[in-house]
Scaffold this active site. Structure first.
Site, PDB file in Angstrom:
ATOM      1  N   ARG A   1       0.853  -1.186   0.000  1.00  0.00           N
ATOM      2  CA  ARG A   1       0.000   0.000   0.000  1.00  0.00           C
ATOM      3  C   ARG A   1       0.894   1.243   0.000  1.00  0.00           C
ATOM      4  O   ARG A   1       1.973   1.236   0.612  1.00  0.00           O
ATOM      5  CB  ARG A   1      -0.904   0.039   1.243  1.00  0.00           C
TER       6      ARG A   1
ATOM      7  N   HIS B   1      -1.005   0.257  -9.630  1.00  0.00           N
ATOM      8  CA  HIS B   1      -1.652  -0.697  -8.723  1.00  0.00           C
ATOM      9  C   HIS B   1      -2.161  -1.930  -9.486  1.00  0.00           C
ATOM     10  O   HIS B   1      -3.352  -2.243  -9.486  1.00  0.00           O
ATOM     11  CB  HIS B   1      -2.811  -0.014  -7.967  1.00  0.00           C
TER      12      HIS B   1
HETATM   13  P1  NDP Z   1      -1.371 -11.557   4.772  1.00  0.00           P
HETATM   14  O1  NDP Z   1      -2.334 -11.040   5.769  1.00  0.00           O
HETATM   15  O2  NDP Z   1      -1.482 -12.977   4.323  1.00  0.00           O
HETATM   16  O3  NDP Z   1       0.109 -11.371   5.354  1.00  0.00           O
HETATM   17  C1  NDP Z   1       0.518 -10.239   6.041  1.00  0.00           C
HETATM   18  C2  NDP Z   1       1.941 -10.445   6.538  1.00  0.00           C
HETATM   19  O4  NDP Z   1       2.386  -9.230   7.142  1.00  0.00           O
HETATM   20  C3  NDP Z   1       2.060 -11.553   7.595  1.00  0.00           C
HETATM   21  O5  NDP Z   1       3.258 -12.260   7.416  1.00  0.00           O
HETATM   22  C4  NDP Z   1       2.116 -10.759   8.902  1.00  0.00           C
HETATM   23  O6  NDP Z   1       2.847 -11.390   9.948  1.00  0.00           O
HETATM   24  C5  NDP Z   1       2.891  -9.519   8.444  1.00  0.00           C
HETATM   25  N1  NDP Z   1       2.651  -8.404   9.361  1.00  0.00           N
HETATM   26  C6  NDP Z   1       1.479  -7.791   9.653  1.00  0.00           C
HETATM   27  N2  NDP Z   1       1.671  -6.828  10.572  1.00  0.00           N
HETATM   28  C7  NDP Z   1       2.986  -6.844  10.868  1.00  0.00           C
HETATM   29  C8  NDP Z   1       3.787  -6.108  11.762  1.00  0.00           C
HETATM   30  N3  NDP Z   1       3.281  -5.154  12.534  1.00  0.00           N
HETATM   31  N4  NDP Z   1       5.106  -6.399  11.824  1.00  0.00           N
HETATM   32  C9  NDP Z   1       5.644  -7.376  11.061  1.00  0.00           C
HETATM   33  N5  NDP Z   1       4.929  -8.112  10.177  1.00  0.00           N
HETATM   34  C10 NDP Z   1       3.619  -7.849  10.091  1.00  0.00           C
HETATM   35  O7  NDP Z   1      -1.413 -10.573   3.533  1.00  0.00           O
HETATM   36  P2  NDP Z   1      -1.162 -10.889   1.972  1.00  0.00           P
HETATM   37  O8  NDP Z   1       0.178 -11.518   1.837  1.00  0.00           O
HETATM   38  O9  NDP Z   1      -2.305 -11.603   1.376  1.00  0.00           O
HETATM   39  O10 NDP Z   1      -1.207  -9.404   1.361  1.00  0.00           O
HETATM   40  C11 NDP Z   1      -0.351  -8.386   1.810  1.00  0.00           C
HETATM   41  C12 NDP Z   1      -0.814  -7.040   1.267  1.00  0.00           C
HETATM   42  O11 NDP Z   1      -0.529  -6.944  -0.118  1.00  0.00           O
HETATM   43  C13 NDP Z   1      -2.320  -6.775   1.322  1.00  0.00           C
HETATM   44  O12 NDP Z   1      -2.715  -6.335   2.621  1.00  0.00           O
HETATM   45  C14 NDP Z   1      -2.513  -5.699   0.286  1.00  0.00           C
HETATM   46  O13 NDP Z   1      -2.382  -4.438   0.885  1.00  0.00           O
HETATM   47  C15 NDP Z   1      -1.345  -5.911  -0.675  1.00  0.00           C
HETATM   48  N6  NDP Z   1      -1.797  -6.338  -2.014  1.00  0.00           N
HETATM   49  C16 NDP Z   1      -1.440  -5.583  -3.093  1.00  0.00           C
HETATM   50  C17 NDP Z   1      -1.793  -5.954  -4.349  1.00  0.00           C
HETATM   51  C18 NDP Z   1      -1.362  -5.162  -5.536  1.00  0.00           C
HETATM   52  O14 NDP Z   1      -1.819  -5.438  -6.655  1.00  0.00           O
HETATM   53  N7  NDP Z   1      -0.478  -4.191  -5.411  1.00  0.00           N
HETATM   54  C19 NDP Z   1      -2.599  -7.155  -4.598  1.00  0.00           C
HETATM   55  C20 NDP Z   1      -2.911  -7.892  -3.405  1.00  0.00           C
HETATM   56  C21 NDP Z   1      -2.512  -7.489  -2.162  1.00  0.00           C
HETATM   57  P3  NDP Z   1       2.358 -12.805  10.551  1.00  0.00           P
HETATM   58  O15 NDP Z   1       2.686 -13.816   9.465  1.00  0.00           O
HETATM   59  O16 NDP Z   1       3.186 -12.978  11.749  1.00  0.00           O
HETATM   60  O17 NDP Z   1       0.885 -12.667  10.794  1.00  0.00           O
HETATM   61  C1  OXD Z   2      -5.577  -6.078  -3.117  1.00  0.00           C
HETATM   62  C2  OXD Z   2      -5.061  -5.121  -4.083  1.00  0.00           C
HETATM   63  O1  OXD Z   2      -5.562  -5.798  -1.928  1.00  0.00           O
HETATM   64  O2  OXD Z   2      -5.362  -5.234  -5.261  1.00  0.00           O
HETATM   65  O3  OXD Z   2      -6.004  -7.165  -3.560  1.00  0.00           O
HETATM   66  O4  OXD Z   2      -4.308  -4.233  -3.721  1.00  0.00           O
END
Ligand code: NDP
Ligand code: OXD
Length: 309
Positions: free
Chosen positions: A224, A272
């Site tokens: 993001r 994006h």
């Molecule tokens: P998940 O919820 O599966 O994973 C999030 C990860 O971040 C986990 O490993 C979590 O740790 C870690 N995390 C969360 N908070 C913290 C913190 N405070 N400190 C350290 N680590 C932290 O998310 P996804 O992998 O599915 O997606 C990630 C993001 O990607 C989405 O939220 C979205 O914003 C973005 N996205 C962007 C897209 C694009 O096209 N640009 C498309 C899809 C998604 P833990 O494993 O310990 O819980």
């Molecule tokens: C998502 C994105 O969160 O597209 O899936 O960013």
């Protein structure tokens, strides 16, 4: 009982068709033309949407049309007892792996330099570093971060990752928690942000943290825009501490025309699109959630509203 489709700037027709194919009996209303707010059980949301949520007295779940749910958590007066379900579609991993591998290889094999050299008609060989000597760090080891980490391991990179809780992933050095962040950053030559946007991760890529990366490091942000302080990044790109950045997401989207990132020679901008939502597989995943909710089965991919992801 119905679903309201309220996804800003996304044409509803293909989604209505795809969801109806999965759940023929599902009534779908398209925001803002809601005939019976009391009948609405599910709100499928994307983008900066706002509404008086008290109108939906029978709401069972908020469904995100993406993996991120920051847009739902930000809703005013959101009833906290109603579950938020993020999109758990494996197709998102495919797109994200492609985006991440493309950009890691671009930095790793000096394509940013070769592109500049071509514009100046300079024929200069750049050194080729073995992937095992290139440390690549994933910020976030969730469904997308882990999938990308594994793909990078398969290409022979020296892969590490940072998550909230400690975990084990084969051939990946995992750092966790706030204390692990400094160590993680100080040894990552290419970092990839795949964190959710929460109160703890907002502005995490600020000047202080970016300075902890080794000089000349590269930054890839596909999570993001709110994770990166754009002015701090620009400052460090200009003084050479950061060697280049691939940015898919921005503080303001669409990226305003006057934003300096558009034309910065060390920045690539994409709108994006790192992992686009796939109509068919996403409709299946959303329908499954609706089926489970209606049949009293446990929901998958429910967000922890305290942690924010
Ligand atoms: P998940 O919820 O599966 O994973 C999030 C990860 O971040 C986990 O490993 C979590 O740790 C870690 N995390 C969360 N908070 C913290 C913190 N405070 N400190 C350290 N680590 C932290 O998310 P996804 O992998 O599915 O997606 C990630 C993001 O990607 C989405 O939220 C979205 O914003 C973005 N996205 C962007 C897209 C694009 O096209 N640009 C498309 C899809 C998604 P833990 O494993 O310990 O819980
Ligand atoms: C998502 C994105 O969160 O597209 O899936 O960013």
């Amino acid at each position: 009982m119905s679903l309201v489709f309220a996804c800003v700037d996304i044409p509803p027709e293909p989604w209505v068709k795809a969801l109806k194919k999965e759940l023929p009996n599902l009534e779908i209303e398209v925001w803002p033309n809601i005939k019976n707010p009391d009948e609405v059980e599910f709100a499928l949301l994307w983008g900066d949407w706002s509404a008086d949520l008290t109108r939906f007295s029978n709401l069972q779940a908020f469904l995100s049309l993406g993996a991120g749910v920051d847009h739902i958590l930000a809703l005013d007066h959101r009833p906290v007892h109603i579950p938020i379900v993020r999109l758990g579609d494996p197709f998102l991993q495919t797109g994200m792996i492609e985006y991440v591998i493309f950009n890691v290889l671009r930095f790793h094999r000096n394509f940013q330099t070769y592109e500049k050299q071509q514009s100046e008609k300079h024929w200069i060989e750049q050194p080729q570093v073995s992937p095992s000597k290139r440390s690549v760090g994933l910020m976030g080891l969730g469904s997308l971060g882990t999938a990308c980490a594994k793909a990078l391991v398969n290409l022979g990179f020296d892969v590490s990752g940072w998550s909230r809780r400690a975990k084990k992933i084969d051939k990946v050095k995992v750092f966790s928690g706030e204390h692990g962040l400094n160590q993680f950053l100080s040894q990552s030559e290419i970092i990839i942000c795949l964190l959710p946007l929460t109160s703890k991760t907002k502005k995490i890529l600020n000047e202080e943290n970016l300075k902890k990366l080794p000089p000349g490091s590269f930054v890839i942000n596909a999570a993001r825009g709110g994770h990166v302080v754009e002015n701090d990044l620009l400052k460090l790109l200009n003084n050479g501490h950061i060697g280049g950045a691939a940015l898919d997401v921005f503080e303001t989207e669409p990226l305003p025309k006057e934003n300096l990132l558009w034309t910065h020679p060390k920045v690539t901008v994409t709108p994006h699109v790192a992992a686009l939502v796939n109509l068919e597989s996403a409709a299946k995943a959303i329908s499954e959630t609706i089926y489970c909710s209606r049949n009293g089965l446990p929901l998958q991919n429910v967000v922890d509203p305290i942690e924010g992801y």
